[in-house]
Write a protein that holds these residues in place. Structure first.
Motif, PDB file in Angstrom:
ATOM      1  N   ALA A  56       0.831  -1.208   0.000  1.00 19.17           N
ATOM      2  CA  ALA A  56       0.000   0.000   0.000  1.00 19.17           C
ATOM      3  C   ALA A  56       0.861   1.253   0.000  1.00 19.17           C
ATOM      4  O   ALA A  56       0.575   2.221  -0.717  1.00 19.17           O
ATOM      5  CB  ALA A  56      -0.928  -0.006   1.210  1.00 19.17           C
ATOM      6  N   SER A  57       1.938   1.251   0.787  1.00 22.50           N
ATOM      7  CA  SER A  57       2.836   2.405   0.813  1.00 22.50           C
ATOM      8  C   SER A  57       3.436   2.672  -0.556  1.00 22.50           C
ATOM      9  O   SER A  57       3.641   3.831  -0.950  1.00 22.50           O
ATOM     10  CB  SER A  57       3.953   2.194   1.834  1.00 22.50           C
ATOM     11  OG  SER A  57       3.444   2.159   3.149  1.00 22.50           O
ATOM     12  N   ALA A  58       3.720   1.599  -1.292  1.00 18.55           N
ATOM     13  CA  ALA A  58       4.294   1.758  -2.620  1.00 18.55           C
ATOM     14  C   ALA A  58       3.330   2.446  -3.568  1.00 18.55           C
ATOM     15  O   ALA A  58       3.746   3.107  -4.528  1.00 18.55           O
ATOM     16  CB  ALA A  58       4.690   0.394  -3.180  1.00 18.55           C
ATOM     17  N   ILE A  59       2.035   2.326  -3.301  1.00 19.13           N
ATOM     18  CA  ILE A  59       1.027   2.944  -4.158  1.00 19.13           C
ATOM     19  C   ILE A  59       0.853   4.421  -3.831  1.00 19.13           C
ATOM     20  O   ILE A  59       0.946   5.286  -4.700  1.00 19.13           O
ATOM     21  CB  ILE A  59      -0.326   2.205  -4.026  1.00 19.13           C
ATOM     22  CG1 ILE A  59      -0.211   0.793  -4.609  1.00 19.13           C
ATOM     23  CG2 ILE A  59      -1.437   2.981  -4.722  1.00 19.13           C
ATOM     24  CD1 ILE A  59      -1.384  -0.093  -4.302  1.00 19.13           C
ATOM     25  N   HIS A  60       0.615   4.722  -2.544  1.00 15.54           N
ATOM     26  CA  HIS A  60       0.296   6.116  -2.210  1.00 15.54           C
ATOM     27  C   HIS A  60       1.449   6.886  -1.575  1.00 15.54           C
ATOM     28  O   HIS A  60       1.356   8.098  -1.371  1.00 15.54           O
ATOM     29  CB  HIS A  60      -0.950   6.207  -1.332  1.00 15.54           C
ATOM     30  CG  HIS A  60      -0.934   5.319  -0.117  1.00 15.54           C
ATOM     31  ND1 HIS A  60       0.020   5.395   0.863  1.00 15.54           N
ATOM     32  CD2 HIS A  60      -1.797   4.344   0.273  1.00 15.54           C
ATOM     33  CE1 HIS A  60      -0.242   4.514   1.808  1.00 15.54           C
ATOM     34  NE2 HIS A  60      -1.340   3.841   1.464  1.00 15.54           N
ATOM     35  N   GLY A  61       2.542   6.190  -1.261  1.00 12.09           N
ATOM     36  CA  GLY A  61       3.740   6.880  -0.805  1.00 12.09           C
ATOM     37  C   GLY A  61       3.791   7.235   0.661  1.00 12.09           C
ATOM     38  O   GLY A  61       4.715   7.935   1.092  1.00 12.09           O
ATOM     39  N   ILE A  62       2.854   6.741   1.464  1.00 14.78           N
ATOM     40  CA  ILE A  62       2.821   7.064   2.894  1.00 14.78           C
ATOM     41  C   ILE A  62       3.271   5.841   3.690  1.00 14.78           C
ATOM     42  O   ILE A  62       2.657   4.776   3.595  1.00 14.78           O
ATOM     43  CB  ILE A  62       1.420   7.496   3.359  1.00 14.78           C
ATOM     44  CG1 ILE A  62       0.878   8.622   2.466  1.00 14.78           C
ATOM     45  CG2 ILE A  62       1.451   7.915   4.822  1.00 14.78           C
ATOM     46  CD1 ILE A  62       1.680   9.890   2.509  1.00 14.78           C
ATOM     47  N   SER A  63       4.319   6.001   4.473  1.00 14.44           N
ATOM     48  CA  SER A  63       4.820   4.904   5.298  1.00 14.44           C
ATOM     49  C   SER A  63       4.129   4.894   6.659  1.00 14.44           C
ATOM     50  O   SER A  63       3.533   5.900   7.084  1.00 14.44           O
ATOM     51  CB  SER A  63       6.325   5.054   5.509  1.00 14.44           C
ATOM     52  OG  SER A  63       6.594   6.223   6.289  1.00 14.44           O
ATOM     53  N   THR A  64       4.242   3.773   7.346  1.00 17.94           N
ATOM     54  CA  THR A  64       3.704   3.675   8.706  1.00 17.94           C
ATOM     55  C   THR A  64       4.325   4.741   9.600  1.00 17.94           C
ATOM     56  O   THR A  64       3.632   5.390  10.391  1.00 17.94           O
ATOM     57  CB  THR A  64       3.992   2.283   9.287  1.00 17.94           C
ATOM     58  OG1 THR A  64       3.382   1.291   8.450  1.00 17.94           O
ATOM     59  CG2 THR A  64       3.447   2.156  10.702  1.00 17.94           C
ATOM     60  N   GLU A  65       5.642   4.926   9.475  1.00 15.57           N
ATOM     61  CA  GLU A  65       6.356   5.872  10.336  1.00 15.57           C
ATOM     62  C   GLU A  65       5.878   7.302  10.096  1.00 15.57           C
ATOM     63  O   GLU A  65       5.658   8.062  11.046  1.00 15.57           O
ATOM     64  CB  GLU A  65       7.860   5.761  10.090  1.00 15.57           C
ATOM     65  CG  GLU A  65       8.476   4.429  10.511  1.00 15.57           C
ATOM     66  CD  GLU A  65       8.088   3.251   9.629  1.00 15.57           C
ATOM     67  OE1 GLU A  65       8.123   2.096  10.121  1.00 15.57           O
ATOM     68  OE2 GLU A  65       7.736   3.475   8.431  1.00 15.57           O
ATOM     69  N   ARG A  66       5.705   7.672   8.832  1.00 16.65           N
ATOM     70  CA  ARG A  66       5.239   9.029   8.547  1.00 16.65           C
ATOM     71  C   ARG A  66       3.819   9.246   9.046  1.00 16.65           C
ATOM     72  O   ARG A  66       3.504  10.281   9.625  1.00 16.65           O
ATOM     73  CB  ARG A  66       5.312   9.309   7.042  1.00 16.65           C
ATOM     74  CG  ARG A  66       4.836  10.716   6.708  1.00 16.65           C
ATOM     75  CD  ARG A  66       4.843  10.999   5.228  1.00 16.65           C
ATOM     76  NE  ARG A  66       4.186  12.252   4.956  1.00 16.65           N
ATOM     77  CZ  ARG A  66       3.811  12.661   3.746  1.00 16.65           C
ATOM     78  NH1 ARG A  66       4.060  11.902   2.679  1.00 16.65           N
ATOM     79  NH2 ARG A  66       3.208  13.814   3.584  1.00 16.65           N
ATOM     80  N   ALA A  67       2.951   8.264   8.815  1.00  9.72           N
ATOM     81  CA  ALA A  67       1.568   8.398   9.261  1.00  9.72           C
ATOM     82  C   ALA A  67       1.495   8.537  10.779  1.00  9.72           C
ATOM     83  O   ALA A  67       0.715   9.341  11.306  1.00  9.72           O
ATOM     84  CB  ALA A  67       0.744   7.200   8.800  1.00  9.72           C
ATOM     85  N   ALA A  68       2.337   7.761  11.490  1.00  2.00           N
ATOM     86  CA  ALA A  68       2.318   7.806  12.951  1.00  2.00           C
ATOM     87  C   ALA A  68       2.847   9.139  13.482  1.00  2.00           C
ATOM     88  O   ALA A  68       2.357   9.662  14.482  1.00  2.00           O
ATOM     89  CB  ALA A  68       3.128   6.650  13.519  1.00  2.00           C
ATOM     90  N   SER A  69       3.848   9.701  12.810  1.00  2.00           N
ATOM     91  CA  SER A  69       4.474  10.923  13.322  1.00  2.00           C
ATOM     92  C   SER A  69       3.765  12.194  12.864  1.00  2.00           C
ATOM     93  O   SER A  69       3.727  13.192  13.590  1.00  2.00           O
ATOM     94  CB  SER A  69       5.942  10.986  12.896  1.00  2.00           C
ATOM     95  OG  SER A  69       6.061  11.058  11.482  1.00  2.00           O
ATOM     96  N   GLU A  70       3.167  12.150  11.656  1.00  3.39           N
ATOM     97  CA  GLU A  70       2.568  13.366  11.102  1.00  3.39           C
ATOM     98  C   GLU A  70       1.045  13.317  11.022  1.00  3.39           C
ATOM     99  O   GLU A  70       0.399  14.354  10.891  1.00  3.39           O
ATOM    100  CB  GLU A  70       3.121  13.625   9.697  1.00  3.39           C
ATOM    101  CG  GLU A  70       4.625  13.808   9.640  1.00  3.39           C
ATOM    102  CD  GLU A  70       5.118  14.008   8.214  1.00  3.39           C
ATOM    103  OE1 GLU A  70       4.304  14.438   7.360  1.00  3.39           O
ATOM    104  OE2 GLU A  70       6.310  13.732   7.954  1.00  3.39           O
ATOM    105  N   GLY A  71       0.485  12.118  11.076  1.00  5.30           N
ATOM    106  CA  GLY A  71      -0.951  11.981  10.870  1.00  5.30           C
ATOM    107  C   GLY A  71      -1.774  12.311  12.094  1.00  5.30           C
ATOM    108  O   GLY A  71      -1.320  12.181  13.229  1.00  5.30           O
ATOM    109  N   ARG A  72      -2.997  12.707  11.858  1.00  7.28           N
ATOM    110  CA  ARG A  72      -3.947  12.954  12.942  1.00  7.28           C
ATOM    111  C   ARG A  72      -4.665  11.657  13.299  1.00  7.28           C
ATOM    112  O   ARG A  72      -4.697  10.719  12.499  1.00  7.28           O
ATOM    113  CB  ARG A  72      -4.956  14.013  12.513  1.00  7.28           C
ATOM    114  CG  ARG A  72      -4.321  15.389  12.304  1.00  7.28           C
ATOM    115  CD  ARG A  72      -5.331  16.371  11.763  1.00  7.28           C
ATOM    116  NE  ARG A  72      -6.485  16.442  12.641  1.00  7.28           N
ATOM    117  CZ  ARG A  72      -7.672  16.922  12.262  1.00  7.28           C
ATOM    118  NH1 ARG A  72      -7.860  17.338  11.019  1.00  7.28           N
ATOM    119  NH2 ARG A  72      -8.672  16.973  13.115  1.00  7.28           N
ATOM    120  N   PRO A  73      -5.250  11.574  14.489  1.00  3.96           N
ATOM    121  CA  PRO A  73      -5.989  10.356  14.847  1.00  3.96           C
ATOM    122  C   PRO A  73      -7.048  10.022  13.804  1.00  3.96           C
ATOM    123  O   PRO A  73      -7.769  10.907  13.320  1.00  3.96           O
ATOM    124  CB  PRO A  73      -6.624  10.719  16.188  1.00  3.96           C
ATOM    125  CG  PRO A  73      -5.715  11.763  16.764  1.00  3.96           C
ATOM    126  CD  PRO A  73      -5.242  12.561  15.587  1.00  3.96           C
TER     127      PRO A  73
END
Length: 266
Positions: A56-73
């Motif tokens: 999935a990350s390869a498709i949309h470019g968002i990694s688990t680490e980025r989502a956890a650090s920058e994403g909202r709940p």
């Protein structure tokens, strides 16, 4: 000028996977368009609370680490997205989503997962009517009006067919805007679609989708998948439906989902 010349709200999700009842929101976009021009947009990056598979990350470019650090709940994102769609419906503006049954089912599942009001409950509170919509799904419409055209029906492929430029496929705002522009292009090519009122167009899509699902289920069974079940519900699938489109891993906007273990594209 028909509905396609008025305000339209493009909606798109990029997600953790292909199963709308289990997958989580990673990014979301709601883009308001009039006459093909963007008049407003909202973008979200969510922390889905689970690992984002590498595929999935390869498709949309968002990694688990980025989502956890920058994403909202995820609960906040789902709540805000849902409310913005309902606010648009309450204003009489249709929501345009390519393969709407995937995105709206996934959003509905996220709302339920976090104990948030469902889309229908929000509509009832806003308008007194729990029915959601109108929804415009270019995939469902295109399949109905150009049934025998060969080739893929991914968002990218359909953009080429209708001369719509898609910059940044699998980026939520780009896909949401492209879906709107494809819907407009379909209406311009097919006057019978443009002439429909939004309530009538919504109901036609319910029928078109169910007809497609029935035919595709028969096709899969004839091809050897005896237990294939294609959910005919549109624009939101029932929570009990086991759905899972195969090409969603290759394209977030390929096709509706199929039941049991069968996966498909369209």
């Amino acid at each position: 000028m028909g509905w396609h010349g008025e305000s339209l709200i493009g909606f798109d999700l990029e997600t953790t996977g292909t199963e709308p009842l289990d997958s989580r929101i990673v990014t979301a976009a709601v883009v308001e368009v009039r006459g093909g021009a963007v008049t407003g947009q909202r973008l979200w990056l969510a922390d889905p609370g689970v690992r984002i598979p590498a595929q999935a990350s390869a498709i949309h470019g968002i990694s688990t680490e980025r989502a956890a650090s920058e994403g909202r709940p995820a609960s906040e994102v789902a709540d805000e997205v849902a409310q913005l769609l309902v606010d648009g419906w309450a204003r009489g503006i249709p929501v345009v989503a390519y393969n709407a049954a995937f995105d709206l089912t996934l959003l509905s599942a996220e709302l339920a997962r976090h104990g948030l009001p469902a889309l229908g409950d929000r509509m009832a509170r806003a308008t007194g009517d729990a029915g959601i919509g109108p929804v415009v799904d270019p995939l469902t419409i295109d399949r109905a009006v150009d049934r025998y055209r060969r080739g893929k029906r991914t968002l990218e492929a359909v953009c080429v067919e209708y001369g719509v430029v898609l910059d940044g496929a699998h980026e939520a705002s780009a896909d949401a805007l492209a879906a709107v522009r494809v819907a407009i292009a379909i209406a311009e090519r097919h006057p019978t679609v443009a002439a429909l009122g939004l309530p009538e167009l919504h109901q036609e899509q319910v029928r078109w989708y169910a007809d497609w699902a029935t035919g595709f289920q028969e096709f899969l069974r004839k091809k050897g998948t005896a237990d294939a079940v294609v959910d005919p519900a549109w624009p939101v699938r029932a929570p009990s439906a086991a759905v899972s489109p195969p090409e969603h891993a290759a394209s977030e906007h390929s096709a509706p989902a199929v039941g049991t273990s069968t996966r498909t594209s369209g």
